[in-house]
Design an enzyme around this catalytic site. Structure first.
Site, PDB file in Angstrom:
ATOM      1  N   GLU A 120      46.833  35.462  28.965  1.00 31.73           N
ATOM      2  CA  GLU A 120      45.873  37.241  28.535  1.00 31.73           C
ATOM      3  C   GLU A 120      47.045  37.727  28.183  1.00 31.73           C
ATOM      4  O   GLU A 120      48.160  37.706  29.116  1.00 31.73           O
ATOM      5  CB  GLU A 120      45.050  37.303  29.086  1.00 31.73           C
ATOM      6  CG  GLU A 120      43.938  36.515  29.103  1.00 31.73           C
ATOM      7  CD  GLU A 120      42.507  36.639  29.065  1.00 31.73           C
ATOM      8  OE1 GLU A 120      42.054  38.602  30.238  1.00 31.73           O
ATOM      9  OE2 GLU A 120      41.859  36.308  29.611  1.00 31.73           O
ATOM     10  N   GLU A 187      41.431  38.150  20.137  1.00 26.67           N
ATOM     11  CA  GLU A 187      40.003  38.158  20.085  1.00 26.67           C
ATOM     12  C   GLU A 187      38.863  39.932  19.991  1.00 26.67           C
ATOM     13  O   GLU A 187      39.851  40.724  20.633  1.00 26.67           O
ATOM     14  CB  GLU A 187      39.413  37.667  21.559  1.00 26.67           C
ATOM     15  CG  GLU A 187      38.538  37.778  21.835  1.00 26.67           C
ATOM     16  CD  GLU A 187      37.621  37.249  23.624  1.00 26.67           C
ATOM     17  OE1 GLU A 187      38.641  36.815  23.492  1.00 26.67           O
ATOM     18  OE2 GLU A 187      36.689  36.812  23.037  1.00 26.67           O
TER      19      GLU A 187
HETATM   20  O1  KIV Z   1      38.378  31.363  27.660  1.00 28.98           O
HETATM   21  C1  KIV Z   1      38.356  31.040  26.613  1.00 28.98           C
HETATM   22  O2  KIV Z   1      37.660  29.642  25.792  1.00 28.98           O
HETATM   23  C2  KIV Z   1      38.975  31.405  25.187  1.00 28.98           C
HETATM   24  C3  KIV Z   1      38.367  30.983  23.939  1.00 28.98           C
HETATM   25  C4  KIV Z   1      36.974  32.310  24.320  1.00 28.98           C
HETATM   26  C5  KIV Z   1      39.630  32.296  22.960  1.00 28.98           C
HETATM   27  O3  KIV Z   1      40.169  31.862  25.998  1.00 28.98           O
END
Ligand code: KIV
Length: 283
Positions: A120, A187
């Protein structure tokens, strides 16, 4: 020599080269059998830290550990042959600085065999992304709604509602792109912001709740299979496995209670000779 020729597995440059081209198809995977089912249809399988919520019943992704990610990454790599496999770096495994992040990311690549990690990202981890990329670890970024920031944000909310927030998400994407990420998950943002990010960055954008303006799409597989009673607005359900599993379990329970399972066809009939059961007998 074996006649089986393994399919060539997609890698970071293959995904990066799809910018503005054929949409990139991505789904999450956490287990070997599911990875094997998804593999022929997907360009990229993400071992997301959503595994903590989806598989382990955690309230959010903060409690997910590096060992959990490695275990699930190994399983997915055993199931998938062709799709690129990316493993999420869990909360606390990369934020402290580039060197810790490198040690943890290298562990993920060595112990799972996956092709890349996801973090992230934003200006605060850009130096870490660049450090990893320059040392041979492809990185996928993740901007906008960042689930690991749940305690700062106070929940999972779409981003970009105010001008300040919009600028923050654009800055996250720009910093992640400049640091050398091969792709960026976007997202929980509205279509106009997703379009602006997609135009601004060199890396392909992979949307989740971020409209069709992105270069590719990803969903949590268990959401699109209908395994939960609630799914976010942006999820399209392609199956209703919750009902299918529940109906199957109810049928099995009824048969066991009625002593109609197992029937003769599901029961071993051993011959006159007593044999010691071996692995080959269990068919
Ligand atoms: O952890 C996850 O599944 C993700 C997706 C929602 C992109 O980061």
């Amino acid at each position: 020599m074996s006649k089986h020729v393994a399919a060539k597995r997609l890698a970071a440059p293959d995904i990066a080269s799809r910018k503005g081209g054929e949409p990139i198809v991505c789904l999450t995977a956490y287990t070997a059998p599911m990875a094997a089912l998804l593999d022929p249809h997907c360009d990229l399988l993400l071992v997301g830290d959503s595994v903590g919520m989806v598989v382990h019943g955690l309230p959010n992704t903060v409690g997910v550990t590096l060992d959990m990610m490695i275990l699930h990454g190994q399983a997915v790599m055993r199931g998938a042959e062709r799709a690129m496999v990316v493993v999420d770096m869990p909360f606390g495994s990369y934020e402290a600085g580039p060197e810790t992040a490198y040690a943890n990311a290298a562990r993920i690549l060595k112990e799972t065999g996956c092709q890349a990690v996801k973090v992230e990202s934003g200006p605060e981890v850009a130096a870490t992304v660049e450090y990893l990329v320059r040392r041979g670890i492809p990185v996928m970024g993740h901007v906008g709604l960042r689930p690991q920031a749940v305690n700062v944000d106070g929940g999972f909310r779409a981003k970009g509602r105010t001008q300040t927030e919009r600028e923050r998400v654009l800055a996250e994407a720009a910093a992640t792109d400049a640091a050398g990420a091969f792709a960026i998950v976007v997202e929980g943002v509205a279509e106009d912001l997703a379009a602006e990010i997609t135009t601004a960055v060199r890396a392909p954008t992979i949307g989740i709740g971020a409209s069709a303006a992105c270069d590719g799409q990803i969903l949590v597989t268990d959401d699109m299979l209908g395994l939960f009673d609630w799914t976010p607005k942006f999820v399209r359900r392609y199956a209703d496995l919750r009902t299918a599993v529940s109906t199957a379990a109810a049928g099995y329970a009824a048969d066991v209670r009625a002593r109609t399972f197992p029937a003769a066809a599901e029961t071993y009939a051993l011959g006159a000779k007593r044999r010691v059961a071996g692995a080959g007998d269990a068919e």
